[in-house]
Design an enzyme around this catalytic site. Structure first.
Site, PDB file in Angstrom:
ATOM      1  N   ALA A  21     -16.071 -29.022  -4.583  1.00 49.10           N
ATOM      2  CA  ALA A  21     -16.665 -30.278  -5.032  1.00 49.10           C
ATOM      3  C   ALA A  21     -15.631 -31.377  -5.367  1.00 49.10           C
ATOM      4  O   ALA A  21     -15.829 -32.535  -4.974  1.00 49.10           O
ATOM      5  CB  ALA A  21     -17.576 -30.001  -6.225  1.00 49.10           C
ATOM      6  N   ASP A  59     -17.334 -31.245   2.595  1.00 47.05           N
ATOM      7  CA  ASP A  59     -17.373 -30.030   3.425  1.00 47.05           C
ATOM      8  C   ASP A  59     -17.563 -30.329   4.917  1.00 47.05           C
ATOM      9  O   ASP A  59     -17.397 -29.442   5.745  1.00 47.05           O
ATOM     10  CB  ASP A  59     -18.516 -29.114   2.967  1.00 47.05           C
ATOM     11  CG  ASP A  59     -18.231 -28.448   1.639  1.00 47.05           C
ATOM     12  OD1 ASP A  59     -17.180 -28.744   1.032  1.00 47.05           O
ATOM     13  OD2 ASP A  59     -19.067 -27.635   1.186  1.00 47.05           O
ATOM     14  N   VAL A  93     -31.096 -35.666   9.646  1.00 52.16           N
ATOM     15  CA  VAL A  93     -30.320 -36.316  10.701  1.00 52.16           C
ATOM     16  C   VAL A  93     -30.174 -35.341  11.858  1.00 52.16           C
ATOM     17  O   VAL A  93     -29.775 -34.190  11.673  1.00 52.16           O
ATOM     18  CB  VAL A  93     -28.940 -36.763  10.169  1.00 52.16           C
ATOM     19  CG1 VAL A  93     -28.080 -37.306  11.304  1.00 52.16           C
ATOM     20  CG2 VAL A  93     -29.122 -37.813   9.084  1.00 52.16           C
ATOM     21  N   GLY A 106     -25.187 -34.855  -1.480  1.00 49.92           N
ATOM     22  CA  GLY A 106     -24.466 -33.824  -2.217  1.00 49.92           C
ATOM     23  C   GLY A 106     -23.409 -34.469  -3.097  1.00 49.92           C
ATOM     24  O   GLY A 106     -23.513 -35.643  -3.466  1.00 49.92           O
ATOM     25  N   PHE A 107     -22.368 -33.696  -3.419  1.00 47.61           N
ATOM     26  CA  PHE A 107     -21.329 -34.211  -4.316  1.00 47.61           C
ATOM     27  C   PHE A 107     -20.672 -35.463  -3.753  1.00 47.61           C
ATOM     28  O   PHE A 107     -20.493 -36.455  -4.449  1.00 47.61           O
ATOM     29  CB  PHE A 107     -20.262 -33.132  -4.554  1.00 47.61           C
ATOM     30  CG  PHE A 107     -20.702 -32.112  -5.552  1.00 47.61           C
ATOM     31  CD1 PHE A 107     -20.575 -32.351  -6.910  1.00 47.61           C
ATOM     32  CD2 PHE A 107     -21.259 -30.911  -5.141  1.00 47.61           C
ATOM     33  CE1 PHE A 107     -20.991 -31.416  -7.840  1.00 47.61           C
ATOM     34  CE2 PHE A 107     -21.675 -29.967  -6.067  1.00 47.61           C
ATOM     35  CZ  PHE A 107     -21.546 -30.218  -7.411  1.00 47.61           C
ATOM     36  N   GLY A 108     -20.290 -35.419  -2.461  1.00 48.76           N
ATOM     37  CA  GLY A 108     -19.621 -36.557  -1.846  1.00 48.76           C
ATOM     38  C   GLY A 108     -20.546 -37.754  -1.731  1.00 48.76           C
ATOM     39  O   GLY A 108     -20.186 -38.876  -2.113  1.00 48.76           O
ATOM     40  N   GLU A 163     -18.874 -14.338  -8.899  1.00 48.15           N
ATOM     41  CA  GLU A 163     -19.876 -14.752  -9.897  1.00 48.15           C
ATOM     42  C   GLU A 163     -21.205 -14.041  -9.653  1.00 48.15           C
ATOM     43  O   GLU A 163     -21.868 -13.594 -10.605  1.00 48.15           O
ATOM     44  CB  GLU A 163     -20.044 -16.275  -9.849  1.00 48.15           C
ATOM     45  CG  GLU A 163     -18.805 -16.980 -10.380  1.00 48.15           C
ATOM     46  CD  GLU A 163     -18.847 -18.494 -10.321  1.00 48.15           C
ATOM     47  OE1 GLU A 163     -18.118 -19.128 -11.099  1.00 48.15           O
ATOM     48  OE2 GLU A 163     -19.595 -19.057  -9.503  1.00 48.15           O
TER      49      GLU A 163
END
Ligand SMILES: Cc1cc2nc3c(=O)[nH]c(=O)nc-3n(C[C@H](O)[C@H](O)[C@H](O)COP(=O)(O)OP(=O)(O)OC[C@H]3O[C@@H](n4cnc5c(N)ncnc54)[C@H](O)[C@@H]3O)c2cc1C
Length: 449
Positions: A350, A335, A114, A48-50, A205
């Site tokens: 993010a 997260d 995992v 993901g982002f991280g 949104e």
């Protein structure tokens, strides 16, 4: 059974199928030594982002990196709502992980889920085999939190994954086809009631985008339907939507949503949903077939297998260095982590994940070279949310913006973060086309009710 060589430790893991002979293994060990690749191995759980940000920061460094993810793509979650409302297609918000690292030979990818961690033996256990590490970064993200309401979990639509947002798109489009044939007025109203729960950016949104999809697109094509029967609701438990925004922007967002015929209900708590009737605290009941749940997240369950202290949302309470307490070679970010800054946990957004990825990589590099570790501190980059095509609110420090200019800024920020030039071009063309034409040609039903 086949074996996969871990050159730095001359050990093997086994996964799927057949046996490779001893000669093959010997050759692999010799090759590993010749290539001098007895380097520290960093495993990153989550693309993901991280995770992607950490891997990019480790690219070209004197380490071998393996990213593990249960999907072969990086997902741009902030635009999931656009897939669910037929603005964008799946491949416009997802990018193959391997494609990021085509030129980066020290970064590899492992497709697998995992299932456990073994910090003593420094191993990560997946459904496709086990992997050893010298340093581990857990960036496995979050999942939907229903706060213990099993009935809601069973019947509401979450929006955390690509499949979930496609499921919402299919459902809304199917419901419209069903409603267009329905002769019973009561059932039709039930079908045409759409409820989003959660007044954060995702709920706001989604509600705004559903309103546009229905009133600007469907209304032009379902010639015999009465659109006054449509009811879109946004439900929020507290007294405000977009809590991170200043009052003037919150009021603006409320006004715009109400202008889009979204019935915003504040201080309203969901208690139950059986797929037909949504029940609020106090007993009020709304009949609906569509409840989209955007009211909370919690860490993915595997994070608890680290055996570290967790917060109420199941996130690892990390040290100031982002290390997991008791495991100096394990870091948790994004997260999956709870980082307390001025005694308050940082938001699950993010920029927190990407900024943490940078410090976590610095600390791994420092750790390898025996230098002291750095403390993490989050630098606020502000927040923004769209309330519809051509309309957004944006806030950073003392800067506030709303309307078309904020929407343009929102587009630029999101395009900068999306992966790949082709994707950027496609997405900007689609956004402009939608803005000018009011079209949503992604209204493709891929699964029928
Ligand atoms: C609908 C929506 C809208 C959002 N909008 C915004 C926004 O506008 N702005 C903003 O800043 N943030 C937004 N966010 C939040 C933001 O997307 C997250 O904070 C961010 O993605 C966190 O990054 P991460 O690296 O921690 O986790 P993620 O990006 O979630 O990545 C986690 C990765 O781990 C993988 N994974 C999970 N479990 C396992 C496992 N057991 N085995 C292998 N792999 C696993 C997942 O497949 C995923 O690829 C939004 C989130 C959602 C859901």
């Amino acid at each position: 059974m086949s074996y996969f060589l871990f050159p730095h430790e001359s050990e093997y893991i086994h996964f799927h199928g057949e046996i490779r002979d001893a000669q093959w293994k010997k050759e692999q060990m010799i090759m590993a030594d010749i290539n001098g690749i007895k380097r520290p191995r960093v495993i990153i759980v989550g693309a993901g982002f991280g995770g992607i940000h950490a891997a990019k920061a480790l690219a070209g460094k004197d380490v071998d990196v393996t990213i593990i993810d249960c999907n072969n793509y990086h997902l741009f979650q902030p635009l999931l709502y656009q897939v669910s409302t037929a603005v964008l297609a799946e491949n416009e918000i997802a990018y193959p992980v391997r494609a990021f690292f085509r030129q980066k030979k020290n970064i590899d990818f492992f497709l697998g889920k995992v299932t456990d961690f073994d910090p003593q033996q420094k191993r990560v256990i997946t459904d496709a085999g086990e992997l050893s590490y010298d340093y581990l970064i857990v960036a496995a993200g979050a999942t939907t939190n229903y706060f213990g309401m099993d009935s809601v979990a069973k019947h509401a639509f979450p929006m955390k994954t690509l499949n979930e947002s496609v499921a919402i798109r299919n459902h809304i489009l199917n419901i419209f086809e069903q409603a267009s044939k329905e002769t019973d007025a009561q059932t039709r109203r039930e079908l045409l009631t759409f409820v989003c729960v959660g007044g954060g950016p995702t709920g706001v949104e989604e509600a705004g985008a559903i309103s546009e999809l229905i009133y600007s697109v469907m209304a032009k094509e379902y010639h015999h339907m009465d659109f006054s029967e449509v009811d879109i609701k946004l439900i929020e438990g507290t007294d405000r939507i977009l809590p991170m925004m200043p009052k003037s922007l919150r009021d603006e967002a409320l006004q715009v949503l109400r202008g889009k015929k979204v019935d915003v209900r504040l201080e309203t708590q969901v208690m139950d949903y059986d797929g037909r009737a949504l029940v609020f605290k106090g007993g009020e009941l709304v009949k609906t077939r569509t409840v989209i749940w955007a009211a909370g997240v919690k860490a993915v369950p595997v994070v608890e297998k680290l055996g570290a202290p967790l917060d109420r949302a199941g996130r690892v309470i990390v040290l100031k260095t982002l290390q997991v307490p008791g495991c100096s070679d394990v870091y948790a970010i994004g997260d999956s982590a709870c980082f307390l800054q001025e005694d308050r946990p940082l938001a699950t957004i993010a920029p927190v994940a990407t900024q943490q990825a940078e410090i976590c990589v610095k600390n791994i590099v420092h750790s390898i070279s025996g230098q002291p570790l750095q403390f993490f501190s989050y630098h606020d980059v502000g927040s923004m949310a769209t309330i519809g095509c051509g309309d957004a609110v944006m806030f950073r420090g003392i800067i506030k913006s709303k309307g078309f200019i904020a929407w343009m800024l929102w587009m630029v920020v999101h395009l900068m973060r999306l992966a790949g030039t082709r994707t950027n071009l496609l997405v900007i063309l689609k956004w402009l086309w939608n803005f000018l034409s009011g079209d949503r040609l992604g209204r493709i039903i891929t699964q029928h009710l």
